[in-house]
Design a protein around this motif. Structure first.
Motif, PDB file in Angstrom:
ATOM      1  N   VAL A   1       2.695   1.550  -3.547  1.00 47.66           N
ATOM      2  CA  VAL A   1       1.799   1.927  -4.641  1.00 47.66           C
ATOM      3  C   VAL A   1       1.315   3.371  -4.472  1.00 47.66           C
ATOM      4  O   VAL A   1       1.150   4.112  -5.457  1.00 47.66           O
ATOM      5  CB  VAL A   1       0.616   0.946  -4.715  1.00 47.66           C
TER       6      VAL A   1
ATOM      7  N   PRO B   1       5.310   0.718  -9.063  1.00 51.35           N
ATOM      8  CA  PRO B   1       4.813  -0.649  -9.150  1.00 51.35           C
ATOM      9  C   PRO B   1       5.622  -1.557  -8.222  1.00 51.35           C
ATOM     10  O   PRO B   1       6.683  -1.176  -7.730  1.00 51.35           O
ATOM     11  CB  PRO B   1       5.029  -1.014 -10.616  1.00 51.35           C
TER      12      PRO B   1
ATOM     13  N   TRP C   1      -4.952  -4.285  -6.021  1.00 50.53           N
ATOM     14  CA  TRP C   1      -3.941  -3.658  -6.885  1.00 50.53           C
ATOM     15  C   TRP C   1      -3.773  -4.410  -8.209  1.00 50.53           C
ATOM     16  O   TRP C   1      -2.661  -4.839  -8.554  1.00 50.53           O
ATOM     17  CB  TRP C   1      -2.608  -3.582  -6.153  1.00 50.53           C
TER      18      TRP C   1
ATOM     19  N   LYS D   1      -0.755  -3.696 -10.826  1.00 55.03           N
ATOM     20  CA  LYS D   1       0.303  -2.904 -10.192  1.00 55.03           C
ATOM     21  C   LYS D   1       1.300  -3.749  -9.410  1.00 55.03           C
ATOM     22  O   LYS D   1       2.331  -3.236  -8.962  1.00 55.03           O
ATOM     23  CB  LYS D   1      -0.320  -1.860  -9.270  1.00 55.03           C
ATOM     24  N   VAL D   2       0.978  -5.020  -9.206  1.00 54.89           N
ATOM     25  CA  VAL D   2       1.847  -5.899  -8.435  1.00 54.89           C
ATOM     26  C   VAL D   2       2.122  -7.165  -9.248  1.00 54.89           C
ATOM     27  O   VAL D   2       1.192  -7.878  -9.634  1.00 54.89           O
ATOM     28  CB  VAL D   2       1.209  -6.283  -7.080  1.00 54.89           C
TER      29      VAL D   2
ATOM     30  N   GLU E   1       0.824  -1.209   0.000  1.00 58.44           N
ATOM     31  CA  GLU E   1       0.000   0.000   0.000  1.00 58.44           C
ATOM     32  C   GLU E   1       0.859   1.261   0.000  1.00 58.44           C
ATOM     33  O   GLU E   1       0.611   2.206  -0.763  1.00 58.44           O
ATOM     34  CB  GLU E   1      -0.916  -0.014   1.222  1.00 58.44           C
TER      35      GLU E   1
END
Length: 536
Positions: free
Chosen positions: A221, A226, A254, A257-258, A218
């Motif tokens: 991001v 990323p 996410w 993004k991960v 968290e």
């Protein structure tokens, strides 16, 4: 043209010659890696006390660290070399080599029961494969990710460097001298280490691991970066994190993004569990040299469908990364990427994988019911012996188990600290006893003939793992490890013989524990042990 193009071998550069394959087999098996593979000139052992030739006189319960090659695997490597020599009479060595490595991808997928859509990227070690995962994540995400390493205190010693895109050794497998821990040109970035140990009130896996992982993602991001999340299954102590519920939460919160890579280098997970990760789109780090007992080192990165789309002709390749891969490491299905790397056959890496595939084939030829039974009986026996030995204190190893774990619902790594007069001994003394176990200590033990016979037996156990106790004092745990070879050698269609074989393994483990007690109980204590083994 990318920055690394100049690294490619010119058309008139050196070629690999047929005569290179006639190097002694044990020399080839110890080649093509970093300094950890180097053999001591006197003992002809590597840094882990393992030989590149079969060594039946040494009892091996060290598969969490490294193993010496078995007789059958050595024969497989010898035959593989002979076959490549024959094929090279009709084709160039690097062409024949490239074809064989491609076939090995199919063989590995077959043993692990994973579909053809999963690509295999070979490497000299699991540590090298971590760099490959970082490179692929950067390509897929389009920019440098922050690497979050779960179980940073229980992964390979080089992981802290590879997570940041730094050199993890002073020598690459391609033979290039580098500065250890210096940034790899074009690959360096940020990382976050998340340890798993909780030393209060006892040594155990931390209960807040999921929350810490979510918090780290968290925060990362939120600042626009990323994430490459390296999760653990399983660690040096046999632990897994995060939970499946946490993985579900990451996917929900996410998406895109991960990127996740699973550190499964110990290979102590069921094949269904492995497919579970790949079906979710995770990359998976594997080796043939831990649980399966192939010679150290052999790494691979399993890559699910989708990553290859990011590897087109324009994908940026960090200049320093060219020293960590060659053309044959990449699947033939990635022609654009392959064309930008040098054709540089790594005979040592290849032969170690040949040996490891032989061990995998033998293990999975054993009926699944016996594999599960063997691991269950060995787990019960080893747990009981440690619990009943006053000088050993077991380290808690909770696991999240389910149907996907198959036989690995049973522990195969058994960590323990060493006690003298009820107190953990210093880390230096634990390391000294670890080295003494691998030596014939007959002449250093005052006792009965039976004691001296025990002391004479050379035994390998898992390397010490540092553990900080609640008082802040550094200590270490040793590990008794069950590997595939023990199961393979115990199997017999004759149930009574198979049972005797399992008991024989437990008898040997009891012998190892008695030797530990003899070394702990010497009149002059561990200081004398340290002196005796200082040259190891």
């Amino acid at each position: 043209m990318n920055a690394g193009a100049s690294r490619l071998r010119p058309a008139d550069g050196p070629r690999y010659r047929l005569r290179d394959l006639f190097t002694p087999l044990e020399t080839l098996l110890a080649s093509g890696g970093d300094v950890r593979l180097a053999l001591d000139p006197q003992s002809r052992l590597n840094a882990y006390g393992c030989a590149p030739v079969p060594s039946d006189e040494v009892w091996n319960f060290a598969s969490s660290t490294a193993s010496s090659i078995s007789e059958s695997a050595y024969e497989r490597a010898a035959l593989a070399r002979e076959e490549l020599v024959h094929k090279s009479l009709f084709d160039e060595v690097d062409v024949a080599f490239d074809a064989r490595v491609e076939d090995m991808r199919d063989e590995l997928r077959s043993h692990l029961q994973i579909p053809p859509r999963v690509d295999v990227v070979f490497s000299p070690s699991g540590t090298d494969s971590q760099l490959h995962a970082l490179f692929l994540a950067r390509a897929a995400l389009g920019r440098p990710p922050v690497a979050i390493v779960v179980g940073s205190d229980q992964t390979g010693s080089g992981a802290a460097a590879t997570a940041r895109g730094h050199h993890f050794s002073s020598l690459t497998a391609s033979g290039v001298s580098v500065r250890k821990d210096a940034p790899i040109a074009g690959l360096a970035g940020d990382s976050i280490a998340l340890p798993l140990r909780d030393a209060v009130p006892v040594i155990a896996q931390r209960r807040d691991a999921d929350a810490e992982i979510l918090r780290a993602i968290e925060t990362t991001v939120a600042r626009g970066a990323p994430v490459l999340l390296q999760i653990m299954d399983s660690s040096k102590l046999g632990w897994r994190a995060p939970s499946d519920a946490c993985l579900d939460e990451i996917a929900r919160r996410w998406p895109g993004k991960v990127k996740i890579v699973v550190d499964a280098c110990q290979m102590r997970l069921g094949r269904r569990r492995l497919r579970f990760y790949l079906d979710r789109g995770y990359m998976v780090l594997v080796t043939g040299s831990k649980f399966f007992g192939g010679p150290a080192f052999s790494g691979a990165l399993l890559v699910p469908k989708g990553f290859s789309r990011a590897l087109d002709q324009d994908a940026e390749i960090a200049p320093g990364f060219f020293d960590y891969a060659s053309r044959s490491d990449w699947p033939k299905g990635w022609p654009a990427l392959r064309s930008r790397f040098e054709s540089r056959p790594n005979f040592g890496q290849w032969l170690r994988w040949e040996a490891a595939l032989s061990e995998m084939a033998a293990y999975y030829a054993v009926p699944g019911a016996f594999r599960a039974r063997a691991l269950a009986e060995l787990e019960a026996g080893i747990d009981s012996m440690i619990a009943l030995t006053s000088s050993l204190s077991a380290v808690s190893a909770p696991r999240q188990t389910g149907v996907d774990d198959e036989e690995f619902a049973h522990a195969t790594i058994f960590p323990f600290t060493l006690l003298r007069q009820g107190k953990p001994i210093p880390i230096a003394d634990t390391s000294a006893i670890y080295r003494a176990l691998a030596r014939d200590m007959n002449g250093d033990i005052d006792g009965s003939a039976a004691d001296r016979e025990v002391a004479a037996q050379r035994c390998l156990v898992g390397q010490p793992v540092r553990i900080d106790l609640p008082d802040g004092t550094p200590h270490a745990a040793l590990r008794l490890c069950v590997g595939a070879r023990l199961v393979t050698e115990a199997w017999s269609p004759d149930a009574a013989k198979a049972q005797r074989n399992l008991q024989h393994i437990l008898d040997r483990i009891a012998h190892v524990i008695v030797k530990i007690e003899l070394l702990l109980g010497r009149a002059d204590g561990a200081a004398q042990v340290t002196t005796s083994v200082s040259g190891v």
